[in-house]
Write a protein that holds these residues in place. Structure first.
Motif, mmCIF file in Angstrom:
data_model
loop_
_atom_site.group_PDB
_atom_site.id
_atom_site.type_symbol
_atom_site.label_atom_id
_atom_site.label_comp_id
_atom_site.label_asym_id
_atom_site.label_seq_id
_atom_site.Cartn_x
_atom_site.Cartn_y
_atom_site.Cartn_z
ATOM 1 N N HIS A 159 0.828 -1.356 0.054
ATOM 2 C CA HIS A 159 -0.077 -0.009 -0.172
ATOM 3 C C HIS A 159 0.983 1.302 -0.086
ATOM 4 O O HIS A 159 2.008 1.298 0.238
ATOM 5 C CB HIS A 159 -0.810 0.097 1.114
ATOM 6 C CG HIS A 159 -2.053 -1.093 1.308
ATOM 7 N ND1 HIS A 159 -1.721 -2.400 1.716
ATOM 8 C CD2 HIS A 159 -3.221 -0.970 0.759
ATOM 9 C CE1 HIS A 159 -2.982 -3.071 1.601
ATOM 10 N NE2 HIS A 159 -3.640 -2.234 1.110
ATOM 11 N N ILE A 160 0.262 2.376 -0.507
ATOM 12 C CA ILE A 160 0.986 3.652 -0.278
ATOM 13 C C ILE A 160 0.610 4.436 0.748
ATOM 14 O O ILE A 160 -0.564 4.549 1.008
ATOM 15 C CB ILE A 160 0.756 4.594 -1.587
ATOM 16 C CG1 ILE A 160 1.301 3.815 -2.736
ATOM 17 C CG2 ILE A 160 1.345 5.742 -1.492
ATOM 18 C CD1 ILE A 160 0.932 4.442 -4.154
ATOM 19 N N TYR A 161 1.531 5.031 1.641
ATOM 20 C CA TYR A 161 0.994 5.705 2.754
ATOM 21 C C TYR A 161 1.629 7.019 2.304
ATOM 22 O O TYR A 161 2.748 7.415 2.198
ATOM 23 C CB TYR A 161 1.904 5.057 4.058
ATOM 24 C CG TYR A 161 1.357 3.867 4.526
ATOM 25 C CD1 TYR A 161 0.679 4.120 5.754
ATOM 26 C CD2 TYR A 161 1.699 2.732 3.909
ATOM 27 C CE1 TYR A 161 0.168 2.714 6.489
ATOM 28 C CE2 TYR A 161 1.080 1.539 4.492
ATOM 29 C CZ TYR A 161 0.369 1.576 5.753
ATOM 30 O OH TYR A 161 -0.267 0.522 6.151
ATOM 31 N N ALA A 162 0.499 7.959 2.506
ATOM 32 C CA ALA A 162 1.010 9.452 2.658
ATOM 33 C C ALA A 162 0.862 9.935 3.818
ATOM 34 O O ALA A 162 0.031 9.865 4.653
ATOM 35 C CB ALA A 162 -0.018 10.232 1.542
ATOM 36 N N ILE A 163 2.072 10.407 4.189
ATOM 37 C CA ILE A 163 2.034 10.866 5.732
ATOM 38 C C ILE A 163 2.422 12.361 5.717
ATOM 39 O O ILE A 163 3.324 12.918 5.337
ATOM 40 C CB ILE A 163 3.461 10.076 6.164
ATOM 41 C CG1 ILE A 163 3.063 8.513 5.829
ATOM 42 C CG2 ILE A 163 3.506 10.586 7.774
ATOM 43 C CD1 ILE A 163 4.563 7.670 6.184
ATOM 44 N N VAL A 164 1.397 12.809 6.141
ATOM 45 C CA VAL A 164 1.219 14.537 6.563
ATOM 46 C C VAL A 164 1.605 15.126 5.664
ATOM 47 O O VAL A 164 1.809 14.888 4.321
ATOM 48 C CB VAL A 164 2.000 14.754 7.959
ATOM 49 C CG1 VAL A 164 1.586 13.917 9.059
ATOM 50 C CG2 VAL A 164 3.526 14.596 7.694
ATOM 51 N N ASP A 171 -0.038 22.982 8.763
ATOM 52 C CA ASP A 171 0.396 21.592 8.813
ATOM 53 C C ASP A 171 -0.480 20.499 9.352
ATOM 54 O O ASP A 171 -1.277 20.596 10.114
ATOM 55 C CB ASP A 171 1.770 21.553 9.846
ATOM 56 C CG ASP A 171 2.831 22.441 9.073
ATOM 57 O OD1 ASP A 171 3.103 22.472 8.080
ATOM 58 O OD2 ASP A 171 3.628 23.037 10.143
ATOM 59 N N PHE A 172 -0.718 19.507 8.471
ATOM 60 C CA PHE A 172 -1.470 18.611 8.746
ATOM 61 C C PHE A 172 -0.967 17.426 9.558
ATOM 62 O O PHE A 172 0.122 16.929 9.316
ATOM 63 C CB PHE A 172 -2.017 18.022 7.562
ATOM 64 C CG PHE A 172 -2.958 19.049 6.708
ATOM 65 C CD1 PHE A 172 -3.514 19.787 7.215
ATOM 66 C CD2 PHE A 172 -2.610 19.163 5.545
ATOM 67 C CE1 PHE A 172 -4.261 20.781 6.604
ATOM 68 C CE2 PHE A 172 -3.210 19.884 4.514
ATOM 69 C CZ PHE A 172 -4.200 20.808 5.152
ATOM 70 N N GLY A 173 -1.492 16.395 10.453
ATOM 71 C CA GLY A 173 -1.177 15.592 11.141
ATOM 72 C C GLY A 173 -1.555 13.998 10.549
ATOM 73 O O GLY A 173 -0.970 13.072 11.177
ATOM 74 N N GLU A 174 -2.640 14.001 9.632
ATOM 75 C CA GLU A 174 -3.257 12.904 9.355
ATOM 76 C C GLU A 174 -2.190 12.221 8.181
ATOM 77 O O GLU A 174 -1.730 13.034 7.363
ATOM 78 C CB GLU A 174 -4.592 13.141 8.733
ATOM 79 C CG GLU A 174 -5.663 13.520 9.436
ATOM 80 C CD GLU A 174 -5.475 15.198 9.554
ATOM 81 O OE1 GLU A 174 -6.172 15.539 10.560
ATOM 82 O OE2 GLU A 174 -4.733 15.834 8.836
ATOM 83 N N SER A 175 -2.323 10.801 8.173
ATOM 84 C CA SER A 175 -1.890 9.876 7.199
ATOM 85 C C SER A 175 -2.914 9.218 6.134
ATOM 86 O O SER A 175 -3.909 8.777 7.037
ATOM 87 C CB SER A 175 -0.859 9.007 7.754
ATOM 88 O OG SER A 175 0.138 9.753 8.496
ATOM 89 N N TYR A 176 -2.490 8.975 5.469
ATOM 90 C CA TYR A 176 -3.807 8.117 4.397
ATOM 91 C C TYR A 176 -2.916 7.057 3.817
ATOM 92 O O TYR A 176 -1.795 7.004 3.528
ATOM 93 C CB TYR A 176 -3.992 9.389 3.364
ATOM 94 C CG TYR A 176 -4.699 10.484 3.992
ATOM 95 C CD1 TYR A 176 -6.064 10.191 4.313
ATOM 96 C CD2 TYR A 176 -4.308 11.665 3.842
ATOM 97 C CE1 TYR A 176 -6.559 11.618 5.071
ATOM 98 C CE2 TYR A 176 -4.534 12.785 4.335
ATOM 99 C CZ TYR A 176 -5.915 12.709 4.957
ATOM 100 O OH TYR A 176 -6.398 13.824 5.399
ATOM 101 N N ILE A 177 -3.711 5.919 3.620
ATOM 102 C CA ILE A 177 -3.418 4.721 2.845
ATOM 103 C C ILE A 177 -4.094 4.487 1.790
ATOM 104 O O ILE A 177 -5.314 4.448 1.728
ATOM 105 C CB ILE A 177 -3.627 3.620 3.971
ATOM 106 C CG1 ILE A 177 -2.925 3.518 5.385
ATOM 107 C CG2 ILE A 177 -3.065 2.283 3.289
ATOM 108 C CD1 ILE A 177 -3.425 2.714 6.355
ATOM 109 N N TYR A 178 -3.393 4.111 0.764
ATOM 110 C CA TYR A 178 -3.899 3.868 -0.739
ATOM 111 C C TYR A 178 -4.115 2.492 -0.927
ATOM 112 O O TYR A 178 -3.048 2.011 -0.946
ATOM 113 C CB TYR A 178 -3.173 4.745 -1.755
ATOM 114 C CG TYR A 178 -3.469 4.417 -3.209
ATOM 115 C CD1 TYR A 178 -4.780 5.119 -3.688
ATOM 116 C CD2 TYR A 178 -2.719 3.697 -4.091
ATOM 117 C CE1 TYR A 178 -5.409 5.018 -4.938
ATOM 118 C CE2 TYR A 178 -3.490 3.499 -5.281
ATOM 119 C CZ TYR A 178 -4.682 4.290 -5.811
ATOM 120 O OH TYR A 178 -5.077 3.868 -6.975
#
Length: 186
Positions: A159-164, A171-178
């Protein structure tokens, strides 16, 4: 390193680490591409053009792809994709990005390069563009859940992890998983 630099790309090829682009001393573009062989840094080549600030880079099929970035002499985003052939030690260009951007992330998943977020000349973007080297073409996938400049990304367990990331002064603290199979983010 031989040249001080910031806002550059770094990529590992398995036998070396490469530092590409960025801005150096006196706010001048760094054109020299440096290679670290585990012992010392050496000048490998010079990036074509006037320099790039905040490009992304990946290693794929014996080549280094240097994607987009801001033209350091104008700070205008670029759609160029420069390709450095490691065996031939020569530069060429691949199909340009669908739209210019800088300050984005790039990773390789299943033999394709995924380029995420960044900024254009107006704002940060959520774009998710995928490059297929065998067809030398781009396609669009599900965008990031929000526009993000300067995201970090990594491939982990398929999976791809987009981190902050950031947008303007936030600035954002969330991370997303593709999930590539479902073309979706969580």
């Amino acid at each position: 390193m031989l040249h001080a630099r910031a806002a550059h790309a770094v990529v590992a090829t398995g036998d070396a680490i490469y530092a590409i682009g960025g801005t150096g001393a006196g706010a001048k573009p760094v054109l020299e591409v440096e290679r670290f062989d585990g012992r010392a840094w050496h000048e490998e080549t010079t990036i074509p053009g006037n320099g790039l600030n905040a490009p992304a880079a990946v290693a794929l099929e014996g080549r280094i792809y240097v994607v987009g970035g801001f033209n350091t002499t104008t700070n205008v985003p670029s759609d160029r994709v420069l390709v450095y052939d490691l065996a031939r030690k020569s530069w060429s260009e691949a199909a340009p990005l669908p739209a210019p951007r800088g300050g984005h992330a790039a990773v390789v998943l299943d033999g394709r390069m995924h380029v995420l977020g960044g900024g254009n000349s107006q704002s940060t973007i959520a774009d998710h563009s995928v490059y297929d080297p065998s067809a030398n073409s781009w396609s669009e996938r599900a965008p990031l859940p929000r526009s993000e400049g300067s995201p970090a990304a990594v491939v982990y367990r398929g999976h791809i992890y987009a981190i902050v990331g950031r947008s303007g002064p936030s600035d954002f603290g969330e991370s997303y998983i593709y999930d590539a199979e479902h073309d979706s983010w969580s």
